[in-house]
Motif scaffolding. Structure first.
Motif, short mmCIF file in Angstrom:
data_model
loop_
_atom_site.label_atom_id
_atom_site.label_comp_id
_atom_site.label_asym_id
_atom_site.label_seq_id
_atom_site.Cartn_x
_atom_site.Cartn_y
_atom_site.Cartn_z
N VAL A 165 42.78 -8.81 -25.35
CA VAL A 165 43.38 -8.76 -26.69
C VAL A 165 42.28 -8.85 -27.75
O VAL A 165 42.29 -8.12 -28.74
CB VAL A 165 44.42 -9.90 -26.87
CG1 VAL A 165 44.94 -9.95 -28.30
CG2 VAL A 165 45.57 -9.74 -25.90
N TRP A 166 41.33 -9.72 -27.53
CA TRP A 166 40.21 -9.89 -28.49
C TRP A 166 39.46 -8.56 -28.67
O TRP A 166 39.20 -8.14 -29.80
CB TRP A 166 39.28 -11.00 -27.99
CG TRP A 166 38.13 -11.28 -28.91
CD1 TRP A 166 38.12 -12.16 -29.95
CD2 TRP A 166 36.83 -10.66 -28.90
NE1 TRP A 166 36.91 -12.13 -30.58
CE2 TRP A 166 36.09 -11.23 -29.96
CE3 TRP A 166 36.23 -9.71 -28.10
CZ2 TRP A 166 34.78 -10.86 -30.23
CZ3 TRP A 166 34.91 -9.34 -28.38
CH2 TRP A 166 34.21 -9.91 -29.43
N VAL A 173 41.54 -6.02 -30.65
CA VAL A 173 41.64 -6.29 -32.09
C VAL A 173 40.31 -6.02 -32.80
O VAL A 173 40.29 -5.43 -33.88
CB VAL A 173 42.15 -7.73 -32.37
CG1 VAL A 173 42.21 -8.02 -33.86
CG2 VAL A 173 43.52 -7.94 -31.75
N ARG A 196 48.27 -3.05 -33.11
CA ARG A 196 49.04 -3.39 -34.32
C ARG A 196 50.26 -4.24 -33.93
O ARG A 196 50.61 -5.19 -34.61
CB ARG A 196 49.46 -2.09 -35.02
CG ARG A 196 50.10 -2.31 -36.34
CD ARG A 196 49.41 -1.56 -37.48
NE ARG A 196 49.95 -2.08 -38.74
CZ ARG A 196 49.22 -2.55 -39.71
NH1 ARG A 196 47.93 -2.59 -39.63
NH2 ARG A 196 49.78 -3.00 -40.81
N CYS A 197 50.88 -3.89 -32.82
CA CYS A 197 52.04 -4.65 -32.33
C CYS A 197 51.62 -6.09 -32.00
O CYS A 197 52.32 -7.04 -32.36
CB CYS A 197 52.57 -4.01 -31.06
SG CYS A 197 54.17 -3.29 -31.30
N LEU A 198 50.48 -6.22 -31.34
CA LEU A 198 49.99 -7.56 -30.98
C LEU A 198 49.73 -8.39 -32.24
O LEU A 198 50.09 -9.58 -32.31
CB LEU A 198 48.69 -7.45 -30.18
CG LEU A 198 48.82 -7.02 -28.72
CD1 LEU A 198 47.47 -6.64 -28.15
CD2 LEU A 198 49.44 -8.14 -27.90
N ILE A 199 49.14 -7.74 -33.25
CA ILE A 199 48.85 -8.45 -34.51
C ILE A 199 50.17 -8.90 -35.15
O ILE A 199 50.31 -10.04 -35.60
CB ILE A 199 48.03 -7.56 -35.48
CG1 ILE A 199 46.64 -7.29 -34.91
CG2 ILE A 199 47.91 -8.21 -36.86
CD1 ILE A 199 45.80 -6.29 -35.68
N MET A 200 51.16 -8.01 -35.14
CA MET A 200 52.45 -8.34 -35.77
C MET A 200 53.18 -9.46 -35.02
O MET A 200 53.86 -10.28 -35.62
CB MET A 200 53.34 -7.10 -35.88
CG MET A 200 52.86 -6.12 -36.90
SD MET A 200 52.56 -6.91 -38.50
CE MET A 200 51.09 -6.07 -39.01
N ILE A 201 53.04 -9.46 -33.69
CA ILE A 201 53.66 -10.55 -32.92
C ILE A 201 53.04 -11.89 -33.36
O ILE A 201 53.76 -12.87 -33.62
CB ILE A 201 53.47 -10.33 -31.40
CG1 ILE A 201 54.33 -9.16 -30.93
CG2 ILE A 201 53.81 -11.60 -30.60
CD1 ILE A 201 54.10 -8.73 -29.50
N TYR A 202 51.74 -11.90 -33.52
CA TYR A 202 51.08 -13.14 -33.94
C TYR A 202 51.51 -13.52 -35.36
O TYR A 202 51.77 -14.69 -35.66
CB TYR A 202 49.56 -12.95 -33.87
CG TYR A 202 48.79 -14.14 -34.39
CD1 TYR A 202 48.98 -15.41 -33.84
CD2 TYR A 202 47.90 -14.02 -35.45
CE1 TYR A 202 48.29 -16.52 -34.33
CE2 TYR A 202 47.20 -15.12 -35.94
CZ TYR A 202 47.41 -16.36 -35.37
OH TYR A 202 46.74 -17.45 -35.86
N MET A 203 51.64 -12.52 -36.23
CA MET A 203 52.08 -12.80 -37.60
C MET A 203 53.49 -13.40 -37.60
O MET A 203 53.81 -14.29 -38.37
CB MET A 203 52.08 -11.50 -38.44
CG MET A 203 50.70 -10.92 -38.67
SD MET A 203 49.70 -12.04 -39.62
CE MET A 203 48.13 -11.87 -38.85
N GLY A 204 54.32 -12.88 -36.71
CA GLY A 204 55.69 -13.40 -36.58
C GLY A 204 55.69 -14.85 -36.14
O GLY A 204 56.46 -15.68 -36.64
#
Lengths: 278, 201, 205
Positions: free
Chosen positions: B136-137, B140, B164-172
């Motif tokens: 993941v790192w 990103v 982008r999906c991974l980033i949005m999951i973290y933002m959520g």
């Protein structure tokens, strides 16, 4: 015991390589600075020599600034750029001036009112000069209005209450949020979306990003925020600095993979970790 | 009802500020402008009482550190920004010094915490989560590469959407975590109004 | 030359001085930097009235030109002048100063903070209705976390909480760290641009 402590202190005070401060990461930190400076210097020189350097990909958030200022002009409403807590020497402020200059130039060209809010009286001194210069370059020095460069102290909630009030009273059609933000991020962009402004955020605080994503039309995050100045200038020399930054990222990825492989091959050797600690 | 004037003032202020949710109005505006006048005064008072006065009284006059007049004189150049336009360029001197100081500081110190954080990526390796973490790192970091080369273009097309999906999951996750905290703040204010002021609960 | 070149050179010289002080002279490091820091703080604090001047100029013009809401500008200036004089004459530990300050600032601080709950709900509601994939993914993940943090999540399945913790600890931390690392590199490049004199916006260029 005291003598031992003194001896330990004296030992700890021995400089690394004879001259460098004896703290964790002093040499590796220095090497990082030198490598990054070297890469930047290399690509700047390449650009100055007229060699072909790679181009930068589009950053939709930045392209949207022109669209947002255009829309504000059509609607006869102002453009507003806000930054609350970044001080004069903060790196976020360096990025802020890039956005400020670009947005103010566009507003001057389109003959649209431009409002700037800041929480630092020292940053205000530069902001005024940047905006004034933007109006001068756009050929409309007389249109610069000092009353629209506004300062009020950066105390989180009083600042936010005034900013939220200004949003509702002035009703800007385009809102730009730049820099680092804290808890007020859960109020201000949503206030902006209630007046149906186009909102663009360039935010460096990862923890506050979700609130901007939920309310803004475009959000620039992480390294994108700083790449803006170089992107906006479109000058090859400035682009060179971004290419250098990307080379450093690739180098970082390679080191991370190498570090992991070493750990897999020789568990608990901490070879790469110790190297980076030096 | 608690008739203590300071509690009354706080209660009226609370209702006025909360009324912003309904609409920006005169009561809200009154407290908004009051707060700005107050904090602007407070920042001057604090700097004056806690810093400038003691420095001048104790260090300059008391200890004879008269060289402090030099930074004082340079600092006063900030005011040329609000004086005649002919002299406003003088403000660049204190600005340049401050910025130079911050740049030097950041060039020297900022790589150290960065390296400390970075080396944690591979400090220990073995569990499946370590592999996922590194993957993941890498995705990103790669996502934030701006330079367009043929290879980056192709790879970004494949990995961009996933990243982008991974980033949005973290933002959520961040959004969800903080929303509960905000509600407890709101309940705290209701509690003040109902218990401390109206004494209903 | 005095207007542009000298300030530009000052920036670079100051940066090099601080950089070398921090990297070399281990024993003197803290002393040199602490002294420079204190001098610069003193220099910056000399500008304490700059913000007040801006505030005064804007609001007195609002009053003079009878702009919309000018009575509020008048009130702001009255509060500003009264508290500045009171604080400088009586000191910031004066009971009247402290009492009024707390009574007026506490509701603004606490209430502004608490109204964010309303705004987050409205943001969340809108994000669900919005067409873009980013907001939808963000909201699904947010709802999952909220479910995991209240008793109903545990009733649905104990895995709700386990997944939330894993999301935060593994992919979440990786995203956060990668973004922080990227931020450092980009910020460093921005600093270098000023150090090398490529960007001189602070000098009005």
């Amino acid at each position: 015991m005291d003598l031992m402590l003194l001896a330990a202190e004296a030992e700890a005070a021995v400089p690394k390589w004879g001259i460098f401060v004896d703290v964790e990461g002093a040499i590796s930190g220095l090497l990082t600075t030198l490598i990054l400076t070297g890469l930047t210097y290399y690509w700047i020189t390449a650009a100055r020599a007229g060699r072909n350097i790679p181009s930068i990909r589009r950053l939709p958030g930045l392209d949207a600034i022109t669209e947002a200022v255009g829309r504000a002009t059509e609607m006869g409403r102002p453009v507003m750029l806000a930054n609350r807590r970044d001080g004069l020497g903060d790196v976020e402020t360096f990025a802020l001036w890039g956005y400020l200059s670009h947005a103010a130039t566009l507003a001057a060209q389109y003959d649209t009112r431009f409002i700037n809010l800041t929480g630092s009286h020292l940053v205000l001194a530069v902001n005024e000069a940047v905006i004034q210069q933007a109006y001068l370059e756009a050929g409309r020095p007389d249109a610069f209005n000092q009353d629209d460069c506004r300062y009020f102290p950066s105390n989180q909630w009083p600042w936010s209450s005034h900013c939220a009030g200004i949003i509702m009273r002035e009703r800007p059609a385009a809102l730009l949020w730049v820099g680092s933000w804290s808890g007020e991020a859960s109020i201000l962009p949503e206030a902006g979306s209630q007046i149906e402004a186009i909102q663009i955020a360039a935010v460096t605080t990862t923890g506050q990003l979700p609130f901007f994503i939920a309310s803004c039309d475009y959000v620039l995050m992480s390294g994108e925020v700083y790449a803006a100045s170089a992107y906006l200038s479109k000058e090859p020399v400035m682009t060179g600095t971004i290419v250098a930054e990307d080379c450093a990222k690739l180098l970082l990825m390679a080191i991370a993979v190498l570090g992991a492989l070493v750990e897999i091959a020789r568990p608990a050797s901490q070879w790469m970790t110790n190297l980076l600690k030096f | 009802m608690n008739m203590d004037p300071l509690i009354m003032l706080e209660a009226v202020g609370t209702i006025a500020v909360l009324s912003y949710v309904w609409k920006e109005n005169a009561a809200y505006r009154f407290f908004e402008f009051t707060a700005i006048g107050l904090v602007a005064a407070h920042s001057i008072v604090q700097t004056w009482n806690n810093y400038l006065k003691p420095t001048v009284r104790d260090r300059m006059i008391g200890d004879g550190e008269w060289y402090l007049l030099i930074p004082a004189a340079i600092g006063l150049l900030y005011y040329t920004r609000v004086m005649d336009k002919k002299f406003s360029w003088l403000a660049r001197y204190p600005i340049s010094i401050s910025i130079g100081y911050s740049i030097g500081y950041s060039l020297a110190y900022s790589p150290r915490p960065f390296l400390k954080e970075f080396r944690n990526n591979f400090a220990s390796f073995g569990h499946v989560n370590d592999y996922i973490f590194l993957l993941v790192w890498l995705l990103v970091v790669f996502y934030f590469i701006f330079t367009l080369m043929k290879k980056t273009k192709k790879t970004l097309r494949v990995t961009g959407a996933i990243t982008r999906c991974l980033i949005m999951i973290y933002m959520g996750v961040l959004f969800g975590t903080s929303i509960l905290g905000k509600f407890s703040r709101l309940l705290g204010r209701y509690q003040f109004l109902l218990r401390d002021w109206l004494r209903l609960i | 030359m005095l207007r542009r070149e000298v300030p530009a050179v000052l920036t670079t010289v100051m940066a090099i001085f601080v950089f070398l002080s921090a990297m070399l002279f281990p024993l003197e490091e803290m002393k040199i930097l602490a002294r420079t820091d204190s001098l610069l703080q003193f220099m910056g604090n000399m500008a304490l009235f700059l913000g007040g001047i801006n505030l005064f100029r804007l609001h007195s013009r609002n009053i003079k030109k009878k702009r919309e809401y000018w009575p509020f500008s008048l009130w702001l200036l009255a509060v500003f002048v009264f508290f500045t004089v009171l604080g400088i004459v009586k000191g910031n530990n004066d009971p009247l100063y402290k009492g009024l300050y707390d009574a007026l600032i506490v509701p603004v601080n606490a209430s502004m903070h608490s109204i964010s709950a309303f705004f987050l709900c409205s943001a969340a509601f809108k994000a669900f209705r919005i067409k873009n994939l980013d907001s939808i993914v963000l909201m699904i993940s947010a709802v999952w976390v909220m479910l995991a943090s209240v008793p109903i999540g545990e009733i649905i399945s104990p895995n709700v909480g386990i997944v939330k913790d894993w999301l935060l600890a593994v992919p979440g931390s990786a995203v956060a760290r990668a973004m922080a690392n990227g931020l450092f590199l980009a910020g460093f490049a921005a600093t270098l641009r000023i150090f090398l004199g490529l960007e001189r916006r602070h000098l009005g260029q």
